[in-house]
Design a protein around this motif. Structure first.
Motif, short mmCIF file in Angstrom:
data_model
loop_
_atom_site.label_atom_id
_atom_site.label_comp_id
_atom_site.label_asym_id
_atom_site.label_seq_id
_atom_site.Cartn_x
_atom_site.Cartn_y
_atom_site.Cartn_z
N ALA A 140 0.84 -1.21 0.00
CA ALA A 140 0.00 0.00 0.00
C ALA A 140 0.88 1.25 0.00
O ALA A 140 0.61 2.21 -0.74
CB ALA A 140 -0.92 -0.01 1.22
N ASP A 141 1.92 1.26 0.84
CA ASP A 141 2.84 2.40 0.88
C ASP A 141 3.53 2.61 -0.46
O ASP A 141 3.73 3.75 -0.90
CB ASP A 141 3.89 2.20 1.97
CG ASP A 141 3.31 2.34 3.38
OD1 ASP A 141 2.20 2.88 3.51
OD2 ASP A 141 3.98 1.91 4.34
N ARG A 142 3.90 1.52 -1.11
CA ARG A 142 4.57 1.62 -2.41
C ARG A 142 3.63 2.21 -3.45
O ARG A 142 4.04 3.06 -4.26
CB ARG A 142 5.05 0.24 -2.86
CG ARG A 142 5.68 0.24 -4.24
CD ARG A 142 6.18 -1.15 -4.62
NE ARG A 142 6.49 -1.23 -6.04
CZ ARG A 142 6.89 -2.33 -6.66
NH1 ARG A 142 7.03 -3.47 -5.97
NH2 ARG A 142 7.14 -2.31 -7.96
N ILE A 143 2.38 1.80 -3.44
CA ILE A 143 1.41 2.32 -4.41
C ILE A 143 1.23 3.82 -4.22
O ILE A 143 1.21 4.59 -5.19
CB ILE A 143 0.06 1.59 -4.26
CG1 ILE A 143 0.20 0.13 -4.70
CG2 ILE A 143 -1.03 2.29 -5.08
CD1 ILE A 143 -1.03 -0.72 -4.44
N VAL A 144 1.13 4.25 -2.97
CA VAL A 144 0.97 5.68 -2.68
C VAL A 144 2.20 6.47 -3.11
O VAL A 144 2.10 7.54 -3.72
CB VAL A 144 0.70 5.89 -1.17
CG1 VAL A 144 0.73 7.38 -0.82
CG2 VAL A 144 -0.65 5.29 -0.78
N SER A 145 3.40 5.93 -2.82
CA SER A 145 4.63 6.65 -3.14
C SER A 145 4.88 6.75 -4.63
O SER A 145 5.51 7.70 -5.10
CB SER A 145 5.82 5.97 -2.45
OG SER A 145 6.06 4.69 -3.00
N GLU A 146 4.41 5.76 -5.41
CA GLU A 146 4.65 5.76 -6.85
C GLU A 146 3.59 6.53 -7.63
O GLU A 146 3.73 6.71 -8.85
CB GLU A 146 4.73 4.32 -7.37
CG GLU A 146 5.95 3.56 -6.88
CD GLU A 146 6.06 2.17 -7.50
OE1 GLU A 146 5.17 1.81 -8.30
OE2 GLU A 146 7.02 1.46 -7.17
#
Length: 319
Positions: free
Chosen positions: A265-271
Motif C-alpha cells: 500500500a505504501d509503495r502504491i501511494v509513493s509511486e
C-alpha cells in the motif's frame, strides 16, 4: 597379461551402480520445459538421444517417470520423487564445486530464495541483493517473485532453499518460522469520496466499490475474500492484477481501489502522482509472513548466510 577394464554398469542384481549426472540434469530440463522436444533444443542434443537418457533413467529406477501426451509431459508419482531428489543432488554438486573452488576463501555458491509478491517480502529484493553482494560477493543469489507458483512445494522439490511467504503451516516437508504480521490497507483515489481519516474504514462501507486485486489463488486475495464474506459485504472485483507497478498505475488512474498489506500500500501511494487515500480496514485483515525452509535438508553455509541477511532485513520492517 590381460587387463580387465572395469565398467560401472550394474551390480549383481543388474541395477546400475553409477548414474551419469547429466541424466538428472536432462530430466529436470524436460520437466521444467514441459516437452522433450523443447528440452532437446535447450540442451542442444538430438531428441532421440534425450529420449534414450530418459529411458535409461526410468530403467534405473524401475518406474515410469513421465507420461507423454499431445500437451507435453507430466510427472508420475515416481517422477515427482526423482525430480525432488535430482534438484537436491545437483545443488549439492554445485555447492561442492563452489566450496572446492573457494576453499580457504569467502563463501561461494548458488542460493535460491523466493519472495512472495504483494507482501513486505517483495520490497526486500533489492536490499537483499545489495547486502549479499556486499558481504558475500562469491554467492550467486537467485531470486524468485511469482504469484502462480507454490513456494512451499518448490522448497520440497529442491527448486528453492528458502522463501518468505504468507502463512504459518503446518505443511509436511517444510518448516515455518513466523517473522511478522502484516496489516492490510485500503488504497483509493480521491474520486471514490473516501475521507482521509486516521480511523479504519469499515468493510461494509466498501460494499460494491470496484476493486483491483490479485487472482483468487493468491494468499492476499483469499484473505480479502474471507474478510468480505465474514462481514457479508459485496466484493466487487473489476480486474485481477498480478503486477504491482500496473496495480499502482491503475489505482492512481482511478480505475479501482485495492486492499493490500501495508508495504505494498505504501509503495502504491509513493509511486502515484495522484493524491491517494490509504487507510486501515475494519475488521482488520492480517496475515503472518514466515520464513519457510525444508525440514529434511539442512541449509548450506552460503544459504545460512543469506538467511541471516534476510532475517536482518525483515527485522527492520518490524520497526
Amino acid at each position: 597379461m590381460r587387463v580387465c577394464k572395469h565398467v560401472s554398469r550394474a551390480d549383481q542384481n543388474g541395477s546400475p551402480i553409477l548414474m551419469d549426472i547429466r541424466r538428472l540434469k536432462s530430466f529436470i530440463v524436460i520437466v521444467d520445459s514441459g516437452s522433450i522436444t523443447r528440452a532437446a533444443d535447450l540442451l542442444h542434443i538430438a531428441q532421440p538421444a534425450l529420449s534414450q537418457q530418459l529411458a535409461a533413467l526410468e530403467e534405473h529406477f524401475g518406474h515410469k517417470l513421465l507420461i507423454r501426451s499431445q500437451q507435453g509431459v507430466s510427472m508420475t508419482d515416481a517422477g515427482h520423487a526423482v525430480y525432488r531428489h535430482a534438484q537436491i543432488i545437483l545443488r549439492q554438486m554445485e555447492q561442492a564445486q563452489a566450496d572446492a573452488s573457494a576453499a580457504g576463501n569467502s563463501l561461494a555458491g548458488r542460493v535460491s530464495v523466493g519472495l512472495v509478491p504483494f507482501s513486505s517480502a517483495a520490497t526486500l529484493s533489492v536490499d537483499l541483493l545489495a547486502e549479499t553482494r556486499k558481504r558475500h560477493p562469491g554467492i550467486l543469489l537467485h531470486l524468485t517473485e511469482s504469484v502462480g507458483q507454490t513456494y512451499s512445494q518448490m522448497i520440497m522439490n529442491g527448486r528453492l532453499e528458502m522463501a518468505l511467504l504468507h502463512g504459518t503451516g503446518p505443511i509436511k516437508g517444510v518448516r515455518f518460522e513466523p517473522i511478522l504480521s502484516e496489516e492490510f490497507f485500503l488504497v483509493a483515489h480521491r474520486d471514490f469520496a473516501i475521507e482521509a481519516d486516521a480511523k479504519p474504514v469499515p468493510l461494509n462501507a466498501l460494499d460494491g466499490i470496484p476493486l483491483l486485486l490479485p487472482p483468487a489463488y493468491n494468499f492476499v486475495r483469499r484473505a480479502v475474500d474471507t474478510a468480505f464474506t465474514r462481514t457479508r459485504t459485496n466484493l466487487k472485483v473489476v480486474a485481477e492484477v498480478e503486477i504491482v507497478r500496473t496495480l499502482a498505475r491503475a489505482v492512481g488512474s482511478g480505475l479501482g481501489a485495492t486492499i493490500m498489506p501495508k508495504a505494498i500500500a505504501d509503495r502504491i501511494v509513493s509511486e502515484s502522482s495522484e493524491p491517494l487515500i490509504c487507510r486501515l480496514v475494519s475488521p482488520r485483515i492480517e496475515e503472518t509472513l514466515s520464513l519457510c525452509v525444508s525440514d529434511q535438508n539442512p541449509l548450506s553455509e552460503p544459504a545460512l548466510a543469506v538467511r541471516d541477511i534476510l532475517l536482518e532485513l525483515t527485522a527492520r520492517l518490524k520497526s
